[in-house]
Each structure stands twice: as structure tokens, then as C-alpha cells.
Design an enzyme around this catalytic site. Structure first.
Site, PDB file in Angstrom:
ATOM      1  N   ASP A 411       0.817  -1.214   0.000  1.00 23.99           N
ATOM      2  CA  ASP A 411       0.000   0.000   0.000  1.00 23.99           C
ATOM      3  C   ASP A 411       0.848   1.260   0.000  1.00 23.99           C
ATOM      4  O   ASP A 411       0.310   2.354  -0.130  1.00 23.99           O
ATOM      5  CB  ASP A 411      -0.931  -0.001   1.211  1.00 23.99           C
ATOM      6  CG  ASP A 411      -2.360   0.329   0.830  1.00 23.99           C
ATOM      7  OD1 ASP A 411      -2.722   0.132  -0.338  1.00 23.99           O
ATOM      8  OD2 ASP A 411      -3.115   0.783   1.708  1.00 23.99           O
ATOM      9  N   ASP A 823     -12.250  -5.872  10.428  1.00 23.56           N
ATOM     10  CA  ASP A 823     -12.327  -7.319  10.477  1.00 23.56           C
ATOM     11  C   ASP A 823     -13.585  -7.786  11.208  1.00 23.56           C
ATOM     12  O   ASP A 823     -14.319  -8.656  10.708  1.00 23.56           O
ATOM     13  CB  ASP A 823     -11.067  -7.898  11.133  1.00 23.56           C
ATOM     14  CG  ASP A 823     -10.653  -7.102  12.364  1.00 23.56           C
ATOM     15  OD1 ASP A 823     -11.436  -6.236  12.801  1.00 23.56           O
ATOM     16  OD2 ASP A 823      -9.562  -7.359  12.901  1.00 23.56           O
TER      17      ASP A 823
END
Length: 1122
Positions: A411, A823
């Protein structure tokens, strides 16, 4: 990419508008194959661009060839040579693209400075081309052999071959026409007992993208047309069994004649089993929960009916806190009523999916594919060596090589990470076969070579010691190269930038420019092949900075061959005879980032990997790992597959593995191992609807990530009246309109076409009449299609920053956005749709990772988790708003996830109550009568009994349980409190507050491995626990002194308050040790705060109860210290 030579380059290919490839069904993204000049400038070589720029007459662009990817109307090279050449070209090209830009494939002469040799590796080269004045290399197939298209054995590179095909069609060696298909290998017949999905009749059409998304007149999913083209059966509960003569018709009565194997010949066995907790443990455990629940009810009722009239304020605060604690305990304890254990049978898995049979004589695997995701963002905070070791453990995993694909998401778009991954892929050429040959565990080289003990234990081969010594030397050199990459990249970039400055100065002198004019040359970061890195530069520049760079995709290791590739005795100077040296597919991905776009952090990166992997490999299952979380058990994927492929596994959305950590101090001072949560809470949730998703070490069903509901097998079969009815899109999602697929998934048709394939291939094996929702045995033995440029270009377009605009990515599809704990929210959404999950605890830990052992880092980690929980509570993901598909006890568990940070308010107040009691001389009850003491004793005994039984069924240690209790109070009075304040300010006032480090100190480099444990980094999160500790200590001293010098000492009140003060201080003991650091390294701010607090409390006490108004003795004198 072009080299530094100024000679005309033939490594140039045309523009190919992927929208024109009807069989690819792409989204209209323009693909241009181009070269970059030595200065890094992109030069497109499509006919239109050259005509418009009048550059066609330039000598540098005289020799170029237009190559259009195969379409139904253009099939000039439909043979194995063209396919292998295309795949080799793709693996040696760096693809870039993004918003408002074309997708380019840059052919790279070299990926890293060191030489690569593995045939799958990007940058690997074959023999020299035999064409005059050509320095190209002969194409290599996936097995490392030269691809020679003519029987005269004339060696020719890909570019020259395409030129010859386009010009005359004659071989430059023998001057004879190339015979299409002459090089074709003998095709493998998968018809016996297998069903290839999909297999069109026309061999010239692309198999993956034929007509899976064909529409009928109503715009629905036309499976009937698909069934006609594939000549297969595709529906709920169908099992495609071999025909009567599938395995021969020699009349042998013992030969298998089709249909399902008789149970007497092959007994059906489950792949997994549930092991209930023994009744001798679970029954008393449930009884104690019920007893404590009843006693708590009576106790709270007694407390409400018996207020302390002398100190109503103290009584009211204590009762309020106790009621909340009871509520919180119920939310935490009730979901633990049904813990379970599970076991798997890997031998049965092998027998079902990889055992040789008459229809599968070579034992080719029928297991589904798995795509593994590794995410990293910053090479400075996440060392590339750690990520490289994680990648090596993945590439060496024990799973069919052709079924694996590894994707790393960078990223940060850093060249350092890119070259580190390339180095890892190069070292895997030696490491992976070594692991397979000697059955190495763990397959993380750093961990393996750091292990203490006898490395020859359980090793059978006599050459193990020699091989290990050689691999250890190679790994040490590998570490040196990785650690030296920052300096290598810096020196290379400085040299190339200096060269560019000299060239520009020379040009200015020749053109008569002002010699005193300042030269402006961008300080670029340069790749090993002498071209600009398209990602982030060390010195940021426009379109080359963090948050502003193009999307990048590089196939580091192209897909392996479908059959084993055995090594030889001279392979890498090690004897790899009878060892499969193939490597799994490995892809580097750095998504496009532009200013003005919300990239949604890790969740956005994971969704980009979901889309790119769906187009490139489309594994039905996805395993995601953090960059520091490596595979410790090479059979972990097989363990998870036992649940997914078992009967009834079609409604499992993910398999969560426990997180295990390395480098934790032996005493686990701050409960970093989280064993109570991973071995207690998660095991208990496994008996309900399944464990929550905790971010790493999780194997997903790809179809569940796409936002679909689990299959309603019984309802669909009943409605259809037959098990072999064709599926419709509405069977998966009644609200889904196939004409609006782009609204949900984006405008990539390849991605849309991959969805039903992933769903079908992820079903359990229909090898038993009870399996009503399965797939035919043998269907996944067919080889996968090779990669081509149009497919990779489509994947590049799917990682662009604009792709998710006006889609449901992050809202319903993929990882869910809007929370720092994406998550938990992602797992909650799946459970809320009716899916279930499974907790897989293996005998050998599946994965190992690292965790912060420093107090400050640990508090900030907990702060992030708690902040996410507060965001969940104030969002639509609150379990109170869940659908009826979420079971009641599972709802309580998710409600506790959003509620637990709010306990911090009551916990802080309750921790001050003992001190307030000691200061004021009053207790929370009027008197310490028998009823109060009996309630307190009963509740305490129940707590002890529950702790002992929980330790028994969960397998954790009593000390681990106590450490968890201690850190619960430490985090509850610090990080949880800050998270609630931060969440309330964000919801009510829209103010976001981040709690960051304000000062740092570093330990000595020569200290032991736990040196970080003793680092003291000041943070504002430490203020509440410090205040609580100091106030309770001062209160004990003040109350003790006052009680001693009273004429009639009231020891009962002192003992009551002192007991609870000591209870608070015992929980804060690890926190106090953390503040002390090592050898008196406590920051000065700690002493300043302590002194300030002590002075403030003393002045406050004097103001409230001055010495003159103190209790008098019998003689009437004022209170005096001796």
C-alpha cells in the site's frame, strides 16, 4: 522496458483496447504496450499515437509490430507457442495504470540486480536468439525449457517469432512455414470421471470467459445455454458420475462401472468431527453460571433495598457500577455455555481429493484453489525481511502448487518492497525444494535457522546436514541483499539522476542555452533495469508520492505447470532429484492512489486484492495474513479445507485460526498472547454460530465475501422439485438483478463471470447421498488457463482508485469500510446474513506472528480495537439491529463487542470507590453484616470455580487467566476510557481525537530480546491508571494513620476499604512494573504527575476536613500527628 542502449527496440507491442475482446468481456480499459526511454518518459507505440505525433519516421521507432490479443475475429497465433510466448511476456512485464490513464505493460530486462534462474521467475531468460543483430532471449516454458517453434530447432525470441509470423509465416532457419500446433503437447484427457468447468466446444475461444454470464430474454442468468455449451450438469445436489464404461469395458467383473462407489468398497468418512467438552467439566461449569446469576440477582436486590444512609452518594455510585458489571458479565459469560473442540482427518482429505484412481492415475489433486493475501504498507515500519519471510513460508506450504496463488499488497508503492519481494521469489527457487525434500518445519527461514535444538531430529536423508549448511549460507547472503536494498536503491538512483543531469547540461550547451540556468531534473527512484519506478519515490514528486501514484501489478512468479517438475542432482548445487521444484503463482500489487480519494486503509487494499485475484486466479477460498504473520504449520490450509469440503460445509463463510505470537516475555506481563480470548471466548463461540473474524489467519469463502446469502439447499430443492435444476442468480440473492451487476461489483465483466465459477468450485464434494449441495468429483483436475496480457490489464483496472465509485464494495461486498476494526464488522455482516464460521485449532500452531510487548504500544493497540468497538456500537452494525438470522447467543456476543469499552466509565469510578471510602470513613454498605459477607463469599467462590473450570475446558493456564484479569483493569481504565471519549466526541460533535506518543525513549541495542519490554514511552493513556494507583495508595496511608490515632478505632471500615484498594493495586501491578522500566529509566513526567497528584489530594483533604475539625479524643483535644 527499454535498456540504456539507444538502438531501436523490438520489445514493443501495440495498443489493444480490451473492450474489443468480446470473449474477454472487459470493461473498456485501453491497454497500451509501450517502452520508456532512459529518462523514464513513456513512449506509446500504437499506430494512432505515432501518426499523430509524426514520430513514425524517427529512426528509434522504425521497427515495431502490432500485436492484438486473440479475439473471435483475430486468431493468427492460436497454438501453444503463442500461448507460451504470451505468458512469458506477461510474467516479464510490469503493468501500470489507473484513473484517466491507459494501462501499460513495460517489458523488463531485469527485475533485480541479482540473476534469476527459476523458469517461473520474472526476468528469467533462456538461450540467446539466433536472429542476426538480436540480443533477445529465447522463450522459456513453465518447466524452464526453451520454446522452439520449428522442428529445425532454430532458436528464436518472442519478438522475432511474432515478426516472422506477421511478415511471411516462414521460419528464419529452414525457410519453411511454421506449422500451427506442431509444438503442441499431447492434450490431457479429463473426460474420464471429470467435468471441466467450463469447456466450450470451440477450442479457439477463451475457456474462462465464454458465456457464464449469458442472459436470456428476461435478462436472467441463462444456465441452460451454459449447460448446453459445457455438456455438463450444474445444479443443486447434482453429482456428475462417470459413465458406465468410464473405466474400461474389458469385462472384468472387478472393474468399476460408474455411479457412486459402493460403501462396502469405499466407506464414506467425514473430514472433521466435533469433540464435545466432557460432561464432568461442562455440567458444573453451566451450573456455576446459573448459581452465580441467581446470587447476583439476590445480591443486587439486597443492595438496592439496603442503602447506606450515612453516605448515600457512595452507596449510589457503587450500586450503579455493580449493576453494570452484572450486565457486562452476562454478555460475556452466557455465550460461553456451549464450547466445543474440533478435529480434522488429513488422511481422509488426501484419499478423497488426491488418491490415484482409474480416472486419475497420476493422483492429480481435486482440491479447490486458494489465494493467499499478504498486506504491507510501509517498509520502514514493517521491515521487508519480515514480509519476505512470510512470503517464503507461503510459497513452501504443503498444498498442490498449481492450486495456490500468493498476492502481496504494497500500500506504500515502495520500490524497496517490490525488489524485496523479487529477491524472495528468487530465493524461493532454493528454499522451497529444500523444505519439500527434508520436510522442514517451520518454513519461515528466519525462524527455522534461529531454532534451538538438534536440527537433524527426525531427518532421514543422509545429505540433510550438507543441504542445510548450503541453504543457511544462501539465506545469510539473501538477508544481506535484503538489508542492503535501501542503500542499493539510493546509490542507483543517485547515479542515474546524475547521468540525467549531465545529459541535460550537454543538451543545453549544444543548443546554446543559458549555462547559468538552474537545471531541474526530477529526483526519481530508479529500477534495476534503468527506468523510473512508477510508484512512490524517495523524494516525492507529482504522481510519485504516498497517496499519489499509479496502480502497479507484476507477476513475480507465473502460474506453474499442472504436472510436477522434478529437479535434478545439479539443481542449484543441491540434489533435488524426485523433488517438485515448481513454485506457486506470486503477484505483487500496489493499488492506485490519488489525492481526493478515500482509499479506506487496509480494507480498501484487501478489496483490491479480491478483485485482482478473481480475474487472475479466482481461487474459491482466500487466506489473508499480516506481513508479520507467517505459516508455522505447512498443512494449515489442508486443515481448514477439511471443514470447507466436509458435508454441510457449504454454509461456512470462513475458518478462523487462533493467533499465536513469538517474542513475548515469559511472564506475558501485558497478556499479549490473549490466550483467554483465543482459547476461551473463540472456542465458546464456535459452539454457536462461529467465532468472530479477528483480522489475520482467516480462510474465507470467496463467494461469501461477495455479499451473498448462504445457499438454502432444502428450500431450493423443494421448490424446484429436482436436485438437478439449473441455478439462477435469484437463487443466490433474490434482490440481485443480473443487469445491475456493475452497480454491485463494478464494471469488470471478467470479475462478474468469475463469481459463479468460484461458487461452484468451492462446494463440498458430492461423494455421498447426504451431500445435497456439492460438485462432481474430479472437476477441478483440469489445468488452469495461462495468463495473457488482456487479463492482467483487466486486473490492473480493477485496482484503480475510481473502480469502487458507485458500487457496493466496502458496503456489502468484500471487507466493510467505516471502522478501524473492519475485520469484526466484515465477519458480523456474514453472520448477519446467515453464514456460520468455524474455529480451527491445530495440534501444531497454524500461524505465528509478532505482537508489541511494550506497555505503550500495547495500550495503543488496545485503543485502536476499543475505538473500533465504539464505532460499531454507534453504527448500523450494532447487534441490536441485527436480522433474525443472527442467533440469540451470537447476538449477545456481538453486542458485547460494541459494549465492552463503556465498562471503562464504571470501572474507573469503582476503582476510586475504595479510596473515597477510606478518605471519608464510610463504606459502600452501612455495616459489614452477615448477609453482605455471605453474598460476597458466594459470588467470589463462584468466580473462582468458573475460572478453574474455564481453565480446564479451554486449556489455558491459571496464570494466563490472571494476567488477562490484570490487563482488563489496566486497559479498562486507560485505552477503553480514551476510546469511549474519542467515540462520543466523534458522534456528538464530529471531533476526531487521536492519542499519540508525546515522548519516546529507546533501549540499548545490545540488550536481550526482551529489551523492548523495558522501554518506557510516555503517553496520555497512562494518566488514569497512575491517578488511580496513587489515590489508592495515599488513601490507605491516610486511613491507616487516622484509624490508629482514633480513640475508638473503627477497623471494620478500614479493612473493607483497604481490601478493595489492595484489589485495585494488585491488578495495576504489571502497569507499575512497566512504568519502572529497567534500572530506573522511569520518565521524569511520571514523578511529576505523582507528586502533583499527591499534593492536590492532600490539599483537597485539608480543605474538606481541616485538622481543627478532626475527630477529637476523649480529652477534647484536636487530632494531632505524634
Amino acid at each position: 522496458m527499454a535498456t540504456l542502449s539507444s538502438q531501436p527496440s523490438k520489445k514493443v507491442r501495440s495498443s489493444a483496447n480490451s473492450s474489443s475482446s468480446g470473449n474477454r468481456g472487459s470493461s473498456g480499459q485501453t491497454v497500451k504496450f509501450a517502452r520508456r526511454t532512459s529518462s523514464g518518459r513513456y513512449v506509446s507505440l500504437s499506430r494512432e499515437d505515432l501518426d499523430m505525433s509524426d514520430e513514425l519516421a524517427s529512426g528509434d521507432y522504425m521497427n515495431y509490430t502490432v500485436h492484438i490479443p486473440p479475439t473471435p475475429d483475430n486468431q493468427p497465433m492460436d497454438n501453444s507457442v503463442a500461448t507460451k510466448a504470451e505468458e512469458q511476456y506477461v510474467s516479464n512485464s510490469l503493468f501500470t495504470g489507473g484513473f484517466n490513464s491507459v494501462t501499460r505493460a513495460h517489458l523488463m530486462d531485469k527485475v533485480i540486480d541479482s540473476e534469476v534462474s527459476h523458469p517461473q521467475m520474472a526476468g528469467s531468460k533462456g538461450s540467446s536468439c539466433s536472429m542476426p543483430a538480436c540480443d533477445g532471449k529465447v522463450m522459456k516454458d513453465e518447466r524452464g525449457k526453451d520454446v522452439i517453434p520449428c522442428e529445425c530447432r532454430f532458436k528464436i525470441c518472442r519478438d522475432c517469432y511474432l515478426d516472422a509470423q506477421g511478415d511471411t509465416g516462414l521460419c528464419p532457419g529452414c525457410k519453411e512455414p511454421y506449422k500451427v500446433g506442431e509444438y503442441d503437447e499431447e492434450p490431457v484427457d479429463f473426460s474420464n470421471g471429470t467435468l471441466s468447468l467450463p469447456v466450450p466446444d470451440d477450442p479457439k475461444r477463451d475457456h474462462r470467459n465464454m458465456s457464464l454470464m449469458k442472459r436470456n430474454q428476461n435478462g436472467e442468468f441463462d444456465n441452460n445455454k451454459w449447460l448446453y455449451e459445457t455438456q455438463g450438469t450444474y445444479g443443486y445436489g447434482n453429482a456428475y458420475w462417470p459413465q458406465d464404461d468410464s473405466f474400461g469395458d474389458n469385462g472384468d467383473g472387478g472393474s468399476f462401472r460408474g455411479g457412486m462407489l459402493d460403501s462396502s468398497d469405499k466407506p464414506w468418512k467425514p473430514l472433521s468431527r466435533i469433540l464435545p467438552i466432557p460432561n464432568s467439566i461442562i455440567s458444573p461449569y453451566r451450573l456455576l453460571i446459573a448459581v452465580r446469576l441467581v446470587v447476583l440477582g439476590f445480591f443486587l436486590a439486597w443492595r438496592v433495598r439496603h442503602p447506606n444512609e450515612d453516605a448515600v452518594w457512595l452507596w449510589l455510585m457503587s450500586v450503579t457500577c455493580e449493576i453494570w458489571f452484572a450486565f457486562s458479565w452476562i454478555l460475556d459469560q452466557i455465550p460461553k455455555l456451549n464450547p466445543v473442540n474440533r478435529s480434522t482427518d488429513l488422511d481422509v482429505l488426501h484419499d478423497k481429493f488426491e488418491m490415484p484412481s482409474p480416472s486419475n492415475p497420476t493422483g492429480r489433486s481435486d482440491l479447490p484453489g486458494v489465494d493467499l493475501f499478504v498486506s504491507t504498507a510501509d517498509p520502514e515500519k514493517e521491515p521487508p525481511l519480515v514480509t519476505a519471510n512470510t512470503i517464503l513460508s507461503i510459497l513452501a506450504v504443503d498444498y498442490p502448487v498449481e492450486k495456490l496463488a500468493c498476492y502481496v499488497s504494497d500500500d506504500g508503492g515502495a520500490l524497496l518492497t517490490f525488489e524485496a519481494m523479487a529477491e524472495a521469489a528468487s530465493f524461493a527457487d532454493l528454499w522451497v525444494p529444500f523444505c519439500r525434500k527434508h520436510d522442514i518445519e517451520p518454513r519461515n527461514p528466519e525462524t527455522y535457522f534461529s531454532m534451538k535444538g538438534d536440527p537433524t531430529k527426525n531427518k532421514k536423508r543422509s545429505d540433510f546436514v550438507k543441504d542445510r549448511r548450503r541453504v543457511k549460507r544462501e539465506y545469510d547472503e539473501f538477508k544481506v541483499r535484503i538489508n542492503g536494498l535501501p542503500d542499493s536503491i539510493r546509490r542507483r538512483s543517485e547515479a542515474f539522476n546524475a547521468r540525467e543531469e549531465m545529459k541535460l547540461m550537454k543538451h543545453m550547451r549544444e543548443s546554446g542555452g543559458d549555462p547559468f540556468e538552474k537545471i531541474k531534473v526530477p529526483k526519481a527512484t530508479w529500477m534495476a533495469d534503468g527506468t523510473h519506478w512508477p510508484g512512490t519515490w524517495a523524494i516525492p514528486s507529482s504522481e510519485h508520492a504516498k497517496g499519489d501514484h499509479a496502480g502497479i501489478l507484476q507477476v513475480m512468479l507465473k502460474p506453474p505447470s499442472d504436472d510436477p517438475l522434478m529437479g535434478s542432482s545439479d539443481e542449484n548445487l543441491l540434489d533435488f532429484t524426485d523433488v517438485d521444484i515448481r513454485l506457486p503463482m506470486f503477484v505483487y500489487v500496489s493499488r492506485e492512489k490519488r489525492s481526493g480519494y478515500d482509499h479506506n486503509k487496509k480494507a480498501g487494499a484487501m478489496n483490491c486484492l479480491v478483485r485482482a485475484s478473481a480475474i487472475l486466479s479466482n481461487g474459491p477460498f482466500i487466506l489473508n495474513l499480516d506481513c508479520d504473520h507467517y505459516i508455522y504449520n505447512c498443512k494449515a490450509i489442508r486443515e481448514g479445507m477439511c471443514f470447507m469440503m466436509d458435508r454441510g460445509g457449504e454454509d461456512i463463510c470462513y475458518i478462523q485460526f487462533p493467533q499465536r505470537f513469538e517474542g513475548i516475555d515469559p511472564s506475558d506481563r501485558y497478556a499479549n498472547n490473549n490466550t483467554v480470548f483465543f482459547d476461551g471466548n473463540m472456542r465458546a463461540l464456535d459452539g454457536l454460530q462461529g467465532p468472530v473474524y479477528v483480522g489475520t489467519g482467516c480462510m474465507f469463502r470467496r463467494f461469501a465475501l461477495y455479499g451473498f446469502d448462504p445457499p438454502k439447499v432444502d428450500k431450493i430443492i423443494t421448490d424446484k422439485g429436482s436436485e438437478t435444476q439449473a441455478l439462477k442468480a435469484t437463487d443466490f440473492d433474490p434482490d440481485l438483478d443480473v443487469n445491475l451487476l456493475p452497480k454491485r461489483f463494478g464494471n469488470s465483466t471478467m470479475l462478474a463471470e468469475s463469481i459463479p465459477i468460484a461458487e461452484f468450485q468451492g462446494r463440498p464434494l458430492a461423494d455421498h447421498p447426504a451431500v445435497k449441495y456439492g460438485r462432481p468429483p474430479g472437476i477441478l483436475r483440469a489445468p488452469r488457463e495461462p495468463l495473457d496480457a488482456a487479463t492482467v490489464a483487466e486486473a490492473v483496472s480493477s485496482i484503480s482508485c475510481w473502480y469502487e465509485d458507485k458500487t457496493e464494495w466496502g458496503d456489502r461486498v468484500g471487507w466493510i469500510y467505516g471502522s478501524v476494526t473492519e475485520d469484526v464488522v466484515t465477519g458480523y455482516r456474514m453472520h448477519n446474513r446467515g453464514w456460520r464460521s468455524v474455529y480451527c485449532i491445530t495440534k501444531r500452531d497454524a500461524f505465528h506472528g509478532s505482537a508489541p510487548i511494550n506497555l505503550t504500544d500495547r495500550l495503543h493497540q488496545v485503543l485502536r480495537w476499543a475505538t473500533g468497538s465504539v464505532e460499531i456500537f454507534f453504527s448500523r452494525n450494532n447487534a441490536l439491529l441485527a436480522t433474525s438470522k443472527l442467533k440469540f447467543l451470537q447476538r449477545l456476543a456481538y453486542l458485547n463487542v460494541g459494549v465492552y469499552p463503556f465498562t471503562s466509565f464504571f470501572l474507573v469510578v469503582y476503582c476510586f470507590l475504595p479510596a473515597l471510602s477510606l478518605f471519608s470513613g464510610y463504606f459502600i454498605v452501612q455495616t459489614l453484616n452477615v448477609a453482605f459477607l455471605l453474598f460476597l463469599l458466594t459470588i467470589s467462590l463462584c468466580l473462582v470455580g468458573l475460572a478453574i473450570l474455564e481453565v480446564k475446558w479451554s486449556g489455558i493456564g491459571l496464570e494466563e487467566w490472571w494476567r488477562n484479569e490484570q490487563f482488563w483493569l489496566i486497559s479498562g481504565t486507560s485505552a477503553h476510557l480514551a476510546a469511549v471519549v474519542q467515540g462520543l466526541l466523534k458522534v456528538i460533535a464530529g471531533i476526531e481525537i487521536s492519542f499519540t506518543l508525546t515522548s519516546k525513549s529507546s533501549g540499548d541495542e545490545n540488550e536481550d530480546i526482551y529489551a523492548e519490554l523495558y522501554l518506557v514511552k510516555w503517553t496520555s493513556l497512562m494518566i488514569p491508571p497512575i491517578v488511580i494507583g496513587m489515590v489508592n495508595i495515599i488513601a490507605i496511608v491516610v486511613a491507616f494513620s487516622r484509624t490508629i490515632y482514633q480513640s475508638v478505632p473503627q477497623w471494620s471500615k478500614f479493612i473493607g476499604g483497604a481490601f478493595f484498594s489492595f484489589w485495585v493495586l494488585a491488578h495495576l501491578y504489571p502497569f507499575a512494573k512497566g512504568l519502572m522500566g529497567r534500572r530506573g529509566k522511569t520518565p521524569t513526567i511520571v514523578f511529576v504527575w505523582s507528586g502533583l497528584i499527591a499534593i492536590t489530594i492532600s490539599l483537597l483533604w485539608v480543605a474538606i476536613n481541616p485538622p481543627g475539625g478532626a475527630q477529637t479524643d476523649l480529652g477534647g483535644g484536636g487530632f494531632k500527628f505524634p
